[in-house]
Design a protein around this motif. Structure first.
Motif, PDB file in Angstrom:
ATOM      1  N   GLN A  12       0.830  -1.209   0.000  1.00 30.90           N
ATOM      2  CA  GLN A  12       0.000   0.000   0.000  1.00 30.90           C
ATOM      3  C   GLN A  12       0.866   1.261   0.000  1.00 30.90           C
ATOM      4  O   GLN A  12       0.546   2.245  -0.667  1.00 30.90           O
ATOM      5  N   ALA A  13       1.979   1.214   0.734  1.00 31.53           N
ATOM      6  CA  ALA A  13       2.865   2.374   0.789  1.00 31.53           C
ATOM      7  C   ALA A  13       3.509   2.640  -0.567  1.00 31.53           C
ATOM      8  O   ALA A  13       3.573   3.786  -1.026  1.00 31.53           O
ATOM      9  N   VAL A  14       3.997   1.591  -1.215  1.00 37.58           N
ATOM     10  CA  VAL A  14       4.623   1.760  -2.527  1.00 37.58           C
ATOM     11  C   VAL A  14       3.605   2.263  -3.544  1.00 37.58           C
ATOM     12  O   VAL A  14       3.881   3.170  -4.341  1.00 37.58           O
ATOM     13  N   GLY A  15       2.403   1.680  -3.533  1.00 42.27           N
ATOM     14  CA  GLY A  15       1.367   2.143  -4.451  1.00 42.27           C
ATOM     15  C   GLY A  15       1.013   3.604  -4.227  1.00 42.27           C
ATOM     16  O   GLY A  15       0.836   4.374  -5.178  1.00 42.27           O
ATOM     17  N   SER A  16       0.927   4.007  -2.956  1.00 41.22           N
ATOM     18  CA  SER A  16       0.620   5.400  -2.635  1.00 41.22           C
ATOM     19  C   SER A  16       1.749   6.323  -3.079  1.00 41.22           C
ATOM     20  O   SER A  16       1.504   7.411  -3.635  1.00 41.22           O
ATOM     21  N   PHE A  17       2.981   5.903  -2.827  1.00 42.26           N
ATOM     22  CA  PHE A  17       4.147   6.696  -3.233  1.00 42.26           C
ATOM     23  C   PHE A  17       4.131   6.936  -4.745  1.00 42.26           C
ATOM     24  O   PHE A  17       4.279   8.066  -5.219  1.00 42.26           O
ATOM     25  N   LEU A  18       3.946   5.874  -5.513  1.00 41.31           N
ATOM     26  CA  LEU A  18       3.956   5.996  -6.971  1.00 41.31           C
ATOM     27  C   LEU A  18       2.788   6.850  -7.460  1.00 41.31           C
ATOM     28  O   LEU A  18       2.934   7.624  -8.419  1.00 41.31           O
ATOM     29  N   ALA A  19       1.629   6.730  -6.818  1.00 43.09           N
ATOM     30  CA  ALA A  19       0.469   7.512  -7.234  1.00 43.09           C
ATOM     31  C   ALA A  19       0.694   9.007  -6.991  1.00 43.09           C
ATOM     32  O   ALA A  19       0.339   9.838  -7.836  1.00 43.09           O
ATOM     33  N   ILE A  20       1.303   9.351  -5.852  1.00 40.57           N
ATOM     34  CA  ILE A  20       1.544  10.764  -5.551  1.00 40.57           C
ATOM     35  C   ILE A  20       2.581  11.345  -6.511  1.00 40.57           C
ATOM     36  O   ILE A  20       2.423  12.477  -7.015  1.00 40.57           O
ATOM     37  N   VAL A  21       3.634  10.583  -6.801  1.00 37.36           N
ATOM     38  CA  VAL A  21       4.641  11.064  -7.750  1.00 37.36           C
ATOM     39  C   VAL A  21       4.026  11.232  -9.138  1.00 37.36           C
ATOM     40  O   VAL A  21       4.292  12.220  -9.839  1.00 37.36           O
ATOM     41  N   ALA A  22       3.198  10.256  -9.550  1.00 37.71           N
ATOM     42  CA  ALA A  22       2.544  10.364 -10.857  1.00 37.71           C
ATOM     43  C   ALA A  22       1.636  11.584 -10.916  1.00 37.71           C
ATOM     44  O   ALA A  22       1.579  12.290 -11.939  1.00 37.71           O
ATOM     45  N   SER A  23       0.932  11.872  -9.829  1.00 32.72           N
ATOM     46  CA  SER A  23       0.067  13.055  -9.810  1.00 32.72           C
ATOM     47  C   SER A  23       0.891  14.339  -9.869  1.00 32.72           C
ATOM     48  O   SER A  23       0.459  15.337 -10.455  1.00 32.72           O
ATOM     49  N   ALA A  24       2.102  14.317  -9.282  1.00 36.09           N
ATOM     50  CA  ALA A  24       2.984  15.479  -9.359  1.00 36.09           C
ATOM     51  C   ALA A  24       3.439  15.707 -10.793  1.00 36.09           C
ATOM     52  O   ALA A  24       3.513  16.850 -11.265  1.00 36.09           O
ATOM     53  N   VAL A  25       3.762  14.626 -11.507  1.00 38.12           N
ATOM     54  CA  VAL A  25       4.138  14.745 -12.911  1.00 38.12           C
ATOM     55  C   VAL A  25       2.974  15.314 -13.720  1.00 38.12           C
ATOM     56  O   VAL A  25       3.167  16.092 -14.662  1.00 38.12           O
ATOM     57  N   ALA A  26       1.750  14.943 -13.343  1.00 36.20           N
ATOM     58  CA  ALA A  26       0.561  15.447 -14.039  1.00 36.20           C
ATOM     59  C   ALA A  26       0.261  16.902 -13.703  1.00 36.20           C
ATOM     60  O   ALA A  26      -0.575  17.526 -14.361  1.00 36.20           O
TER      61      ALA A  26
ATOM     62  N   THR B 279       6.801   7.501   3.538  1.00 40.83           N
ATOM     63  CA  THR B 279       6.227   7.424   2.196  1.00 40.83           C
ATOM     64  C   THR B 279       5.848   8.806   1.692  1.00 40.83           C
ATOM     65  O   THR B 279       6.124   9.173   0.542  1.00 40.83           O
ATOM     66  N   ALA B 280       5.212   9.589   2.551  1.00 37.46           N
ATOM     67  CA  ALA B 280       4.804  10.939   2.167  1.00 37.46           C
ATOM     68  C   ALA B 280       6.016  11.829   1.891  1.00 37.46           C
ATOM     69  O   ALA B 280       6.039  12.591   0.912  1.00 37.46           O
TER      70      ALA B 280
END
Length: 445
Positions: free
Chosen positions: A347-361, A389-390
């Motif tokens: 869950q932590a890795v998925g959250s980390f990747l999602a936040i980084v992807a949203s930053a790229v967006a 993670t955050a």
């Protein structure tokens, strides 16, 4: 008292609109300082005054900045409208106008530091530059170490010093970007840490430090290995770690620490910087007399503050988007639904990747972190993993995100597009994401 130099004695021609805008921005700064000191209610003027200055200067924004700022503001207002009409959310217009106002006030306060090291009113001729990998290392290390305390203001101190010689190059901009963003992994004085401590009060800072500091050093190592392969650094000036170059930043860092731990422990680092930089400029210039000081402050208000229109507009409009998104997210998730039953490694890795992807967006990591926290019910034992993670997502996301604070600052101050910084940092972000993922798995285990 020494007489003013000719360049200081002549005031530039300024239109009434620019003069009023500069005065409005100054009022925004002074109201923020007054709110920090004796008049808490005065801070309510900060947002409206800064927005007034921005609207007066809107037509002077470069077309690219005007389009981007207009898009951010339009999206923010649209999200607020959806939250109100679809979910019946109450719109806090004071918070909407204040969005990023604290950071903008700090940026305005930091601009006065230019009046400290140049009391003759003329730029100093640059000395011999440190170039190559050594210069790159000096820039990254100087911004990273001093940035842990002085935050975003360090980028302007170091960047402006480098820009005296020539317009900043891509390697210099990347070193400024990565040096500061990686400090979010461990600095207790960063906004990222303040947000995380609020969201996860049971986190163990020692554990976060033990994992975040080595990862930050890896960020520096990646920079020193990657950039010399991509760019010719033979003529690229770096920040010298000599005592003369470090004197002003170190003095300011010592003062900030003195206020933070001694005189005003109740204030945040951002708040201390907001009033300390203008106060330092005032004290330094008073050695030349009150008339000299008032003249320089007057010219700074009329010329330098309106010239910050790009930085101010981008930050205020990005804050409006953040307010709109957070209002909609809070309204849409008020039913008590949680995203995960438990917060572990996957869950932590998925959250980390999602936040980084949203930053790229184009979303600031604070949005992803805040939204994630709002849909989690963290046990005390899970809060340290969530905190790291955050912080990791914040560090990687701000380096690559076109609308992060550091990239908005570089765009407004030095004219480099956020999309360009995103492209130049993609490989770095991928490498850091891989390392951060590994550290998250280790921490979860």
């Amino acid at each position: 008292m020494s007489s003013p130099s000719p360049s200081e004695a002549t005031s530039p021609e300024v239109s009434p609109r620019h003069a009023l805008a500069g005065l409005a921005i100054l009022v925004g700064l002074l109201s923020r300082i007054a709110g920090l000191a004796l008049l808490p209610g005065a801070a309510a003027l900060t947002g409206p005054a800064l927005w007034l200055g921005t609207l007066l200067l809107w037509r002077d924004l470069p077309r690219r900045n005007r389009r981007q700022a207009g898009l951010l503001a339009g999206l923010g207002l649209g999200l607020l409208l959806v939250a109100r009409l679809a979910y019946g959310a109450r719109i806090d217009w004071t918070a909407v106008l204040e969005g990023n106002g604290m950071v903008v006030a700090m940026l305005v306060g930091v601009s006065f530091i230019g009046l400290v090291g140049n009391l003759r009113g003329r730029p100093r001729p640059p000395g011999q530059a440190v170039t190559g990998r050594r210069g790159l290392a000096g820039t990254w290390l100087g911004v990273h170490l001093l940035g842990t305390i002085l935050n975003l203001s360090t980028v302007f101190m170091v960047g402006d010093r480098l820009a005296r010689r020539a317009p900043l190059t891509t390697p210099q901009l990347l070193a400024l970007n990565r040096g500061l963003s990686s400090a979010a992994l461990w600095s207790p004085f960063f906004a990222s840490m303040g947000i995380v401590v609020t969201l996860a009060p049971a986190m163990d800072y020692a554990t976060v430090l033990a994992h975040g500091l080595p990862l930050a050093l890896c960020a520096g190592l990646i920079t020193l290995l990657e950039l010399p392969r991509r760019f010719d650094l033979s003529d690229t000036a770096g920040f010298s770690m000599s005592p003369r170059s470090l004197l002003l930043p170190v003095i300011m860092a010592v003062l900030v620490m003195g206020f933070h731990f001694g005189l005003t422990p109740e204030l945040s680092i951002v708040g201390i910087i907001t009033f300390l930089m203008p106060a330092a400029a005032l004290v330094a210039n008073l050695t030349r007399g009150p008339r000299w000081t008032l003249g320089r402050l007057h010219r700074h208000t009329l010329t330098r503050l309106p010239a910050m229109r790009g930085e101010i507009a981008l930050f205020l409009c990005a804050g409006l988007l953040t307010e709109g998104l957070s209002t909609l997210a809070n309204a849409a998730t008020r039913g008590g639904w949680t995203l995960f039953d438990a917060f572990g490694a996957a869950q932590a890795v998925g959250s980390f990747l999602a936040i980084v992807a949203s930053a790229v967006a184009g979303l600031h990591p604070i949005i992803g972190v805040s939204v994630l926290a709002s849909v989690l019910d963290l046990a005390a034992a899970e809060q340290t993993l969530f905190a790291f993670t955050a912080l990791a997502a914040w560090a990687v996301g701000t380096s690559v995100g076109p609308l992060s604070g550091i990239n908005l600052s570089l765009q407004g101050r030095y004219g480099v597009a956020g999309s360009r910084m995103m492209r130049e940092n993609l490989r770095y972000a991928l490498a850091m994401a891989a390392l951060a993922t590994a550290v998250i798995w280790r921490l979860a285990a």
